[in-house]
Design an enzyme around this catalytic site. Structure first.
Site, PDB file in Angstrom:
ATOM      1  CE  LYS A 207      35.778  33.889  24.859  1.00  0.00           C
ATOM      2  NZ  LYS A 207      34.811  33.481  26.072  1.00  0.00           N
ATOM      3  CD  GLU A 213      38.782  48.523  31.055  1.00  0.00           C
ATOM      4  OE1 GLU A 213      38.473  47.999  29.750  1.00  0.00           O
ATOM      5  OE2 GLU A 213      38.134  48.513  32.118  1.00  0.00           O
ATOM      6  N   GLY A 267      36.638  33.827  30.011  1.00  0.00           N
ATOM      7  CA  GLY A 267      37.782  34.596  30.227  1.00  0.00           C
ATOM      8  C   GLY A 267      38.492  34.165  31.518  1.00  0.00           C
ATOM      9  NE  ARG A 268      33.286  34.059  35.669  1.00  0.00           N
ATOM     10  CZ  ARG A 268      32.542  34.441  34.548  1.00  0.00           C
ATOM     11  NH1 ARG A 268      32.905  35.577  33.933  1.00  0.00           N
ATOM     12  NH2 ARG A 268      31.322  34.086  34.627  1.00  0.00           N
ATOM     13  CD  GLU A 353      33.523  38.611  35.323  1.00  0.00           C
ATOM     14  OE1 GLU A 353      33.779  39.870  35.521  1.00  0.00           O
ATOM     15  OE2 GLU A 353      34.128  37.870  34.366  1.00  0.00           O
ATOM     16  CG  HIS A 384      50.417  41.134  62.433  1.00  0.00           C
ATOM     17  ND1 HIS A 384      50.676  41.410  63.687  1.00  0.00           N
ATOM     18  CD2 HIS A 384      50.958  39.824  62.026  1.00  0.00           C
ATOM     19  CE1 HIS A 384      51.526  40.297  64.123  1.00  0.00           C
ATOM     20  NE2 HIS A 384      51.617  39.393  63.095  1.00  0.00           N
ATOM     21  CE  LYS A 512      33.090  45.170  29.703  1.00  0.00           C
ATOM     22  NZ  LYS A 512      33.209  43.954  28.889  1.00  0.00           N
TER      23      LYS A 512
HETATM   24  O1  F6P Z   1      35.083  41.854  33.221  1.00  0.00           O
HETATM   25  C1  F6P Z   1      34.310  41.283  31.906  1.00  0.00           C
HETATM   26  C2  F6P Z   1      35.128  40.687  30.931  1.00  0.00           C
HETATM   27  O2  F6P Z   1      34.287  40.292  30.108  1.00  0.00           O
HETATM   28  C3  F6P Z   1      35.784  39.192  31.647  1.00  0.00           C
HETATM   29  O3  F6P Z   1      34.953  38.342  31.806  1.00  0.00           O
HETATM   30  C4  F6P Z   1      36.859  39.142  31.018  1.00  0.00           C
HETATM   31  O4  F6P Z   1      37.839  38.420  31.564  1.00  0.00           O
HETATM   32  C5  F6P Z   1      37.472  40.471  30.766  1.00  0.00           C
HETATM   33  O5  F6P Z   1      36.176  41.310  30.484  1.00  0.00           O
HETATM   34  C6  F6P Z   1      38.335  40.876  29.682  1.00  0.00           C
HETATM   35  O6  F6P Z   1      37.931  40.608  28.374  1.00  0.00           O
HETATM   36  P1  F6P Z   1      38.669  40.308  26.993  1.00  0.00           P
HETATM   37  O7  F6P Z   1      39.681  39.276  27.366  1.00  0.00           O
HETATM   38  O8  F6P Z   1      37.806  40.166  26.093  1.00  0.00           O
HETATM   39  O9  F6P Z   1      39.552  41.642  26.861  1.00  0.00           O
END
Ligand code: F6P
Length: 545
Positions: A207, A213, A267-268, A353, A384, A512
């Site tokens: 987003k 990452e 995002g989620r 979250e 199990h 972060k």
């Molecule tokens: O973990 C925090 C967060 O902001 C989530 O809410 C989101 O889904 C994720 O990081 C990834 O963010 P982006 O889509 O901006 O890379």
């Protein structure tokens, strides 16, 4: 208009629930279940049957919980969310993931604009791109058709798509889908090791397009691709899903391969949007659309059903009952299908979250429990693994059991075995096993009185462990869409009642910030002053001793 700011513990219903809790807390489900006087314990809707009768509740519990929802203004809150009010106040945003699965019959107005045309336009773009890639119309830089897709994203830009792609594996297109999320270079290189650059399409999903990452993984992959196929290949082998047009351009992505996201979709909650591009490619656009239809059906149910018959509402209220009155800390999610193996991880983010908050909507620290800890795994594997603790441990862990009447393969001869475990476990958790039946069983097996008296306490099951049974006709794109939307709405209802903001996630920021500071120190080989433990560990890491 924002959400009301009502402290749930100050409501009349809460006080009555406290009194009611002291009356009912020791009652056994196996006794309560025989006194169920209404049909409110089996909720049926479309292909769903939700049985709540194996819970430590009675008619009065339900009616007080319904009063709680009323007193907390739930109905009004639901309208506010669907009507695009700015209910995500700390980010000054509306929350409209429900809009992206609209059937297009009604206008959805935000800031005096109807969102529907742009939603339909984006869907069309997803459909055309999906069809082009699957039918080999769109190809890589060396004119070879794509065989593999790699989704590069994390959190909401990964967990939803990865869960759905796994869940709908049975409906797969000809494309193989892979996911890289962690900033773990070893994992990225492991995935690349088996891929042919000429036939692989990479989708960067972020987003913000600034997530460490995702950008690190995309950069590593871009380097790999350029080494193999040259710089020009980037525009044919990368697509992007983001709101950050500037950064997408800088990365060198072909504008035809750019898919929009909106700031009113968290995002989620975004797998329904362009974030679901990898889902669409993995199962074909038609199935992706069916997923949206299933979710939209659940939205309609959630918006229009009475509180008593409303599946997400009832499940939320039962969960609040255990969380706030029985003080249960965790909830188990146990799907009886291997296809849903990633559902617990997906729900961990969605639920924890969203509702892992300790400040109310007025900015005050709450003095009651909020978000549940979510965990789980598929049945029968989990039987199990961790069921021992649920059956005989010291903790009370309410669980959702999710099962399907019909398997996906016609020649599946094992489904009754799977489902007999599904039904037997909830019965066993509720009924337990008494001392006298343990003794009778041991006697029958020929043990001496001494052996019987020694073994009996270990073989007794107290029972009285609550479960919800969610029985669905079959795992299809539609039913999966409905199931996910059901949990999304459950999250919202709980947030409304707990008087917290469910749609922000400030709690992920601190780590972060510190990680980028620590990275600089590691790269410069110069560790600044931290605490006793962190300094020791960082120095050990750098000195490699
Ligand atoms: O973990 C925090 C967060 O902001 C989530 O809410 C989101 O889904 C994720 O990081 C990834 O963010 P982006 O889509 O901006 O890379």
């Amino acid at each position: 208009m924002s959400l009301n700011k009502i402290d749930p513990t100050k409501t009349k219903a809460w006080k009555l629930l406290e009194d009611h809790f002291s009356e009912i807390k020791s009652d056994e489900i196996k006794t309560l279940i025989n006194k169920r006087s209404s049909n409110d314990y089996h909720l049926t809707w479309n292909d769903f049957l939700v049985d709540i009768s194996k819970n430590r509740i009675n008619d009065r519990t339900l009616s007080l919980l319904f009063n709680l929802a009323e007193e907390c203004g739930l109905k009004e809150a639901i309208s506010k969310q669907f009507n695009g009010e700015v209910i995500n106040q700390t980010e000054n945003r509306a929350v409209l993931h429900t809009a992206i699965r609209t059937d297009g019959k009604e206008k959805i107005i935000l800031d005096n604009n109807d969102l529907v045309p742009s939603i339909i336009q984006t869907r069309k773009k997803i459909q055309e791109f999906t069809d082009d890639v699957i039918s080999k119309n769109v190809k890589g830089s060396t004119n070879k058709a794509f065989s593999d897709i790699v989704n590069i994203g994390i959190g909401g830009s990964d967990l939803g798509p990865v869960m759905v792609v796994e869940a709908l594996k049975h409906y797969s297109s000809r494309l193989k889908t892979h996911f890289v999320s962690n900033v773990d270079g070893d994992h990225v290189l492991e995935v690349l090791k088996n891929l042919n650059p000429e036939t692989t399409l990479f989708i960067i999903v972020s987003k913000t397009f600034t997530t460490q990452e995702t950008i690190s993984n995309a950069t590593t992959i871009k380097k790999w691709l350029v080494t193999k196929l040259g710089k020009k290949s980037v525009s044919s082998h990368f697509a992007a899903v983001s709101t950050n047009q500037k950064e997408i351009k800088k990365f060198g992505i072909n504008t035809d391969f750019v898919f929009p996201m909106n700031d009113w979709v968290g995002g989620r909650f975004s797998l329904w949007s362009s974030v679901g591009l990898s889902i669409s490619l993995a199962v074909g656009y038609k199935n992706f659309e069916k997923l949206l239809v299933g979710a939209n059906n659940m939205d309609i149910h959630f918006r229009s059903s009475s509180i008593e018959k409303n599946i997400p509402v009832v499940l939320s209220l039962i969960s609040i009952w255990y969380n706030n009155f029985f003080k249960c800390e965790t909830e188990g999610i146990i799907p009886y299908t291997q296809y849903l193996s990633r559902l617990p991880a997906y729900l961990q983010q969605a639920i924890m979250e969203s509702n892992g908050k300790s400040v109310d909507r007025s900015g005050n620290k709450v003095d009651y429990q909020t978000g549940n800890i979510i965990w789980g795994d598929t049945g029968t594997n989990s039987q199990h693994a961790f069921f021992q603790l649920i059956h005989q441990g010291t903790k009370l862990i309410p669980c959702d059991f999710i099962g399907f009447k019909t398997p996906l393969f016609e020649n599946n001869t094992q489904h009754n075995k799977l489902m007999s475990n599904f039904f037997a476990q909830t019965e066993a958790l509720m009924m337990g096993k008494t001392r006298s039946s343990v003794q009778a069983e041991l006697k029958k097996s020929g043990l001496s009185d001494k052996e019987i008296s020694f073994l009996t306490p270990f073989k007794v099951f107290e029972g009285n462990k609550p479960t919800n049974t969610i029985l669905v006709k079959q795992l299809t794109p539609e039913s999966l869409g409905s199931l996910i939307a059901m949990y999304e709405h459950k999250i919202f209802v709980q947030g409304v009642i707990w008087n917290i903001f469910s749609y922000d996630q400030w709690g992920v920021e601190l780590g972060k910030q510190l990680a980028s500071k620590v990275l600089k120190e590691i790269d410069n080989n110069s560790i600044e002053k931290h605490d006793f433990s962190t300094n020791y560990l960082l120095n050990k890491y750098l000195s490699n001793t």
